[in-house]
Write an enzyme that holds these catalytic residues in place. Structure first.
Site, PDB file in Angstrom:
ATOM      1  N   LYS A  54       0.845  -1.203   0.000  1.00  0.00           N
ATOM      2  CA  LYS A  54       0.000   0.000   0.000  1.00  0.00           C
ATOM      3  C   LYS A  54       0.879   1.252   0.000  1.00  0.00           C
ATOM      4  O   LYS A  54       0.608   2.218  -0.718  1.00  0.00           O
ATOM      5  CB  LYS A  54      -0.926   0.008   1.225  1.00  0.00           C
ATOM      6  N   GLN A  98      -4.761  -1.327   9.632  1.00  0.00           N
ATOM      7  CA  GLN A  98      -4.747  -2.664   9.015  1.00  0.00           C
ATOM      8  C   GLN A  98      -5.419  -3.685   9.935  1.00  0.00           C
ATOM      9  O   GLN A  98      -5.082  -3.795  11.112  1.00  0.00           O
ATOM     10  CB  GLN A  98      -3.285  -3.066   8.729  1.00  0.00           C
ATOM     11  N   ASP A 121     -10.958   3.151   4.150  1.00  0.00           N
ATOM     12  CA  ASP A 121     -11.373   1.751   4.083  1.00  0.00           C
ATOM     13  C   ASP A 121     -12.900   1.645   3.993  1.00  0.00           C
ATOM     14  O   ASP A 121     -13.439   0.578   3.718  1.00  0.00           O
ATOM     15  CB  ASP A 121     -10.905   1.027   5.360  1.00  0.00           C
TER      16      ASP A 121
END
Ligand code: NAP
Length: 289
Positions: A54, A98, A121
């Site tokens: 990422k 994460q 997200d």
């Protein structure tokens, strides 16, 4: 194989190039690049790989990549304090914590602490609510990528029958909402669904997000359907080797489908590309652009 293979890598590369162009425009207008900060707690090797890729993709798109790697025993309060700091940092447009988090941390509480405007997200309850309401918000990256692939293959999907298998908050539920918003008629299947094959038999669109290798059989697929395989399953091979397979039995499904995504190289690359697109969208929204 009669199906057209959906090239997620190529579609993702095109989206990333589009984002990089948008980033250059944002820098020219606002004098700064959008920033995405990723927080990793613990040392799960798969998560570390995801975080690394990422960061690389963020920099390649011309954005500022921030990264925090915290020890596995980080107290929840410390993580919440970091999220609060990032929420108020004007250089940070996107925050991604994460998952999965270590068990002593309540991930719902952490997600709820992220500023919804920076929740790239798309998991904050505010963004979930906006998605279900059909209003503009930040949408989870994997289903967003799936919808792009579906629309590029099929064009207008209004009235199409869609079956989504899996009802996670990360993939299945937002996928069902996106397809509903695009006026498909959606069935959301899960482990308690009776006669999954019968549902799939009438589906013009099948999205499999389960985590069971090859569980969707080719003979269930309606001829000409668009089959999107979200599953990523590592299976052991002889000689200590392994390979990645999806939730769809690829060879038999490809013989009947109209379009199908491979694993790897289908949905996977779209996820990071959509994360970059979300970060640019968050930066633009925060800048009032
Ligand atoms: P998850 O949270 O474990 O959810 C799995 C879903 O599958 C659940 O809703 C479960 O139903 C359902 N299910 C389990 N067994 C079933 C069965 N026999 N028939 C029908 N449904 C069944 O998984 P997830 O996070 O959504 O991920 C799903 C897969 O996608 C995994 O392989 C994951 O690695 C992959 N993934 C890929 C990407 C990508 O970028 N390509 C991103 C995210 C996830 P219940 O709710 O009833 O338990």
């Amino acid at each position: 194989m009669s199906a057209i293979l959906i090239d997620g890598k190529a579609r993702a590369a095109a989206l990333r190039a589009e984002v990089a162009q948008g980033v250059a425009g944002f820098v020219a207008t606002h004098g700064r690049a959008p920033g995405l900060t990723v927080v990793l707690v613990g040392d799960d090797p798969a998560s570390a790989v995801y975080v690394g890729s990422k960061g690389k993709a963020t920099r390649e798109a011309g954005m500022i990549s921030g990264e925090y790697r915290l020890p596995a025993d980080t107290p929840e309060a410390d993580l919440l304090a970091l999220v609060a700091k990032l929420n108020t940092d004007p250089a940070v447009d996107g925050i991604l914590v994460q998952m999965p988090l270590p068990r002593h941390i309540d991930s719902d509480r952490v997600i709820a602490a992220i500023d919804p405007a920076k929740d790239v997200d798309g998991l904050h309850p505010v963004n979930t609510g906006l998605l279900v309401s059909g209003r503009k918000g930040l949408v989870p990256c994997t289903p967003s990528g799936c919808l792009l692939l579906i629309k590029e293959s099929m064009g207008d999907i209004a009235g199409a029958e869609a079956v989504v298998i899996g009802r996670s908050i990360l993939v299945g539920k937002p996928m069902a909402a996106l397809l509903t918003n695009a006026s498909a008629t959606v069935t959301l299947a899960h482990s308690r669904t009776r006669d999954l094959a019968a549902h799939i038999a009438r589906a013009d669109i099948v999205v499999a997000a389960v985590g069971i290798p090859g569980m969707v059989k080719g003979e269930w697929i309606k001829p000409g359907a668009c089959v999107i395989d979200v599953g990523i399953n590592r299976i052991a091979l002889d000689g200590g080797k392994s390979r990645l397979v999806g939730d769809v039995d690829f060879d038999s499904a490809a013989a009947r489908a109209g379009w199908i995504t491979p694993v790897p190289g289908g949905v996977g690359p779209m996820t990071i590309a959509c994360l970059l697109a979300n970060t640019l969208a968050a930066a633009r929204a925060r800048a009032g652009a």
